[in-house]
Motif scaffolding. Sequence first.
Motif, mmCIF file in Angstrom:
data_model
loop_
_atom_site.group_PDB
_atom_site.id
_atom_site.type_symbol
_atom_site.label_atom_id
_atom_site.label_comp_id
_atom_site.label_asym_id
_atom_site.label_seq_id
_atom_site.Cartn_x
_atom_site.Cartn_y
_atom_site.Cartn_z
ATOM 1 N N ALA A 104 15.366 10.139 2.923
ATOM 2 C CA ALA A 104 14.890 10.506 4.260
ATOM 3 C C ALA A 104 15.411 9.560 5.338
ATOM 4 C CB ALA A 104 13.362 10.530 4.285
ATOM 5 N N GLY A 105 15.725 8.320 4.946
ATOM 6 C CA GLY A 105 16.206 7.344 5.913
ATOM 7 C C GLY A 105 15.116 6.714 6.750
ATOM 8 N N ARG A 106 13.889 6.772 6.268
ATOM 9 C CA ARG A 106 12.766 6.185 7.006
ATOM 10 C C ARG A 106 11.656 5.812 6.026
ATOM 11 N NH1 ARG A 106 12.473 11.771 7.881
ATOM 12 N NH2 ARG A 106 10.473 12.742 7.344
ATOM 13 N N GLY A 107 10.730 4.996 6.495
ATOM 14 C CA GLY A 107 9.634 4.564 5.652
ATOM 15 C C GLY A 107 8.603 5.659 5.441
ATOM 16 N N ALA A 108 7.967 5.642 4.285
ATOM 17 C CA ALA A 108 6.926 6.625 3.977
ATOM 18 C C ALA A 108 5.623 6.272 4.687
ATOM 19 C CB ALA A 108 6.695 6.682 2.467
ATOM 20 N N HIS A 109 4.904 7.294 5.137
ATOM 21 C CA HIS A 109 3.572 7.138 5.745
ATOM 22 C C HIS A 109 3.585 6.163 6.928
ATOM 23 C CE1 HIS A 109 2.416 9.183 2.114
ATOM 24 N NE2 HIS A 109 2.550 8.124 1.343
ATOM 25 N N SER A 110 4.680 6.116 7.662
ATOM 26 C CA SER A 110 4.829 5.094 8.706
ATOM 27 C C SER A 110 3.854 5.261 9.866
ATOM 28 C CB SER A 110 6.264 5.099 9.239
ATOM 29 O OG SER A 110 6.615 6.383 9.728
ATOM 30 N N SER A 111 3.304 6.456 10.057
ATOM 31 C CA SER A 111 2.394 6.689 11.184
ATOM 32 C C SER A 111 0.926 6.507 10.809
ATOM 33 C CB SER A 111 2.593 8.106 11.737
ATOM 34 O OG SER A 111 2.245 9.078 10.757
ATOM 35 N N LEU A 112 0.658 6.148 9.546
ATOM 36 C CA LEU A 112 -0.719 6.050 9.069
ATOM 37 C C LEU A 112 -1.140 4.599 8.871
ATOM 38 C CD1 LEU A 112 -0.679 8.887 6.367
ATOM 39 C CD2 LEU A 112 -1.366 9.059 8.772
ATOM 40 N N SER A 113 -2.439 4.361 8.974
ATOM 41 C CA SER A 113 -2.977 3.027 8.705
ATOM 42 C C SER A 113 -3.085 2.814 7.199
ATOM 43 C CB SER A 113 -4.360 2.881 9.338
ATOM 44 O OG SER A 113 -5.304 3.709 8.664
ATOM 45 N N LYS A 114 -3.310 1.572 6.792
ATOM 46 C CA LYS A 114 -3.462 1.276 5.368
ATOM 47 C C LYS A 114 -4.642 2.033 4.766
ATOM 48 C CE LYS A 114 -1.358 -3.328 5.344
ATOM 49 N NZ LYS A 114 -1.575 -4.771 5.053
ATOM 50 N N VAL A 115 -5.736 2.101 5.507
ATOM 51 C CA VAL A 115 -6.922 2.802 5.008
ATOM 52 C C VAL A 115 -6.626 4.288 4.830
ATOM 53 C CG1 VAL A 115 -9.294 3.471 5.546
ATOM 54 C CG2 VAL A 115 -8.530 1.127 5.981
ATOM 55 N N GLN A 116 -5.927 4.885 5.788
ATOM 56 C CA GLN A 116 -5.578 6.303 5.689
ATOM 57 C C GLN A 116 -4.663 6.565 4.495
ATOM 58 O OE1 GLN A 116 -4.008 6.622 9.715
ATOM 59 N NE2 GLN A 116 -5.654 8.038 10.284
ATOM 60 N N ILE A 117 -3.715 5.662 4.269
ATOM 61 C CA ILE A 117 -2.802 5.826 3.131
ATOM 62 C C ILE A 117 -3.566 5.731 1.818
ATOM 63 C CG2 ILE A 117 -0.842 4.819 1.905
ATOM 64 C CD1 ILE A 117 0.169 3.843 4.666
ATOM 65 N N MET A 118 -4.414 4.724 1.693
ATOM 66 C CA MET A 118 -5.156 4.522 0.449
ATOM 67 C C MET A 118 -6.067 5.708 0.153
ATOM 68 S SD MET A 118 -6.015 0.439 0.812
ATOM 69 C CE MET A 118 -6.742 0.253 -0.815
ATOM 70 N N PHE A 119 -6.765 6.191 1.170
ATOM 71 C CA PHE A 119 -7.655 7.339 0.968
ATOM 72 C C PHE A 119 -6.846 8.589 0.634
ATOM 73 C CE2 PHE A 119 -9.845 11.099 2.656
ATOM 74 C CZ PHE A 119 -11.017 11.048 1.907
ATOM 75 N N GLY A 120 -5.767 8.818 1.367
ATOM 76 C CA GLY A 120 -4.970 10.022 1.153
ATOM 77 C C GLY A 120 -4.323 10.067 -0.215
ATOM 78 N N VAL A 121 -3.740 8.946 -0.648
ATOM 79 C CA VAL A 121 -3.047 8.905 -1.938
ATOM 80 C C VAL A 121 -4.031 8.997 -3.095
ATOM 81 C CG1 VAL A 121 -1.674 7.431 -3.466
ATOM 82 C CG2 VAL A 121 -1.036 7.661 -1.065
ATOM 83 N N ALA A 122 -5.123 8.233 -3.019
ATOM 84 C CA ALA A 122 -6.061 8.160 -4.143
ATOM 85 C C ALA A 122 -6.984 9.367 -4.231
ATOM 86 C CB ALA A 122 -6.891 6.883 -4.033
ATOM 87 N N SER A 123 -7.357 9.944 -3.086
ATOM 88 C CA SER A 123 -8.377 10.999 -3.092
ATOM 89 C C SER A 123 -7.836 12.393 -2.809
ATOM 90 C CB SER A 123 -9.468 10.673 -2.056
ATOM 91 O OG SER A 123 -10.061 9.427 -2.329
ATOM 92 N N GLN A 124 -6.695 12.485 -2.136
ATOM 93 C CA GLN A 124 -6.199 13.795 -1.717
ATOM 94 C C GLN A 124 -4.787 14.091 -2.212
ATOM 95 O OE1 GLN A 124 -6.748 13.357 2.584
ATOM 96 N NE2 GLN A 124 -8.689 14.468 2.443
ATOM 97 N N VAL A 179 0.815 -1.215 0.000
ATOM 98 C CA VAL A 179 0.000 0.000 0.000
ATOM 99 C C VAL A 179 0.849 1.266 0.000
ATOM 100 C CG1 VAL A 179 -1.606 1.349 1.399
ATOM 101 C CG2 VAL A 179 -2.034 -1.067 1.011
ATOM 102 N N THR A 180 1.911 1.298 0.788
ATOM 103 C CA THR A 180 2.728 2.510 0.882
ATOM 104 C C THR A 180 3.385 2.879 -0.443
ATOM 105 O OG1 THR A 180 4.508 1.089 1.699
ATOM 106 C CG2 THR A 180 3.243 2.333 3.336
ATOM 107 N N HIS A 181 3.578 1.897 -1.319
ATOM 108 C CA HIS A 181 4.266 2.130 -2.586
ATOM 109 C C HIS A 181 3.332 1.966 -3.789
ATOM 110 C CE1 HIS A 181 7.428 1.409 0.313
ATOM 111 N NE2 HIS A 181 8.293 1.938 -0.519
ATOM 112 N N MET A 182 2.041 1.895 -3.534
ATOM 113 C CA MET A 182 1.064 1.634 -4.587
ATOM 114 C C MET A 182 0.608 2.937 -5.236
ATOM 115 S SD MET A 182 -2.419 -0.633 -4.196
ATOM 116 C CE MET A 182 -1.561 -1.816 -3.158
ATOM 117 N N ALA A 183 0.625 2.969 -6.562
ATOM 118 C CA ALA A 183 0.238 4.166 -7.308
ATOM 119 C C ALA A 183 -1.250 4.457 -7.142
ATOM 120 C CB ALA A 183 0.581 3.991 -8.784
ATOM 121 N N PRO A 184 -1.644 5.730 -7.255
ATOM 122 C CA PRO A 184 -3.056 6.086 -7.047
ATOM 123 C C PRO A 184 -4.013 5.383 -7.995
ATOM 124 C CG PRO A 184 -1.776 7.962 -7.876
ATOM 125 C CD PRO A 184 -0.806 6.925 -7.455
ATOM 126 N N GLU A 185 -3.595 5.142 -9.254
ATOM 127 C CA GLU A 185 -4.496 4.470 -10.192
ATOM 128 C C GLU A 185 -4.736 3.017 -9.789
ATOM 129 O OE1 GLU A 185 -0.311 4.269 -12.042
ATOM 130 O OE2 GLU A 185 -1.542 5.741 -10.970
#
Length: 398
Positions: free
Chosen positions: A320-340, A289-295
């Motif tokens: 950055a030396g750290r993982g992307a979106h590490s503090s967010l849930s999968k649902v938050q990541i999917m909604f944020g990337v695809a919709s916002q 999910v963290t690396h999944m494209a919006p489409e």
Amino acid sequence: MRALSGASPLQLKELLGRGSCGSVYKAVWKGVPVAVKVIEHDDEELSSPGLSPLSSCAGLHAFSTDVGLSAGLATNALSTRAIEEELERGAQLNTRNLLAAGRAATEQCGGRTMTSSMATTRGSQALLEAAMSSAICHPNIVQTFDYQILDPSSSAGFFGAQGCRPNLNGLSGALQETRIIMEFCDGGTLEDAMHSGRFHGTDAQGRAVADMERVCLTLLDIVKAMEYLHLMRIFLKDLKPKNVLLASSKVDKRGFIAKVSDFGLSQLQPDKSPCNETTSTGVEAAGTVTHMAPEMIAHGVGSCASDVYSFAILAWELYAGRGAHSSLSKVQIMFGVASQDMRPEFPQPTPAWYRDLVSTCWSRDPRARPTFAEIKAILLREIAGVDKLQRDTCAQAP
């Protein structure tokens, strides 16, 4: 490289990792340290009506030595350009055979394009992954040496004491294993190296700063691998630091080279279609999910351009030396990337060229993303600039 059945000559060592698609062990094969991916499945899966993974994949591993390359090609006396030209010729040759095998698999599956991510059973998926990976040969891709299908009637063919078979829920027939025998990379994953600080140093004030030369050279390794895969019309689907392995190198100034691995979700693009043409992928099998494209998140479709998005997230993480979106849930990541249009915020300071490159690679519109050939040109230009600066500094030293 051929598929083998029966007892295995492998001397199995410790478990290296476990995932949803299988487990990876360290082993010795023909006296050489290797990594072995083990995928357990029902033996009935390989004899299902209308599906014959071995016959549909026969064209994949039969030609895998035609290219005349080896994983150690980058260390011989050939020039970099000569290597790249040979790799491109090899990719074009392999593409024709991969597409032929894909057409055969399509006929086997009632007209549906058969790929490792769309396989109807765990067994057919394992075979397709094994055959596809064994057809690929590039110094920045983990080499698959062989694969084996273990006979369920042979207790010697299974892991565990006294040949005990693990219990897998939902599998009704005798348990089989498909083992993919791969090059062992002794440097671990890029993810582990990143979190251990191997790509960062400290400035005069003691603050962590990215080692741009090491970052760029490692990204260049990955880009070369991805450019090659896309020449072969292979859509990787799951590019991330955990799927990039590091192998020790005595000739590279970093002491290692990076190699892309894991073709468990890969998809072969249809014949005569552009690599950036979208194809149905299914969100469940689309990657991380963290690396999944919006489409891919929003519409369940993806293309080689989706791999470029994944690369952008990886490049941000490496800097950055750290993982992307590490503090967010999968649902938050999917909604944020695809919709916002949510993307990670760049650390301060970030070089302008690096920010521009990564931002372009994670564009919402797949058509706006550069190809890996274009990304490679940018990285080579910046690496050349770093090399020149270092030479000038050395020349001015007393």
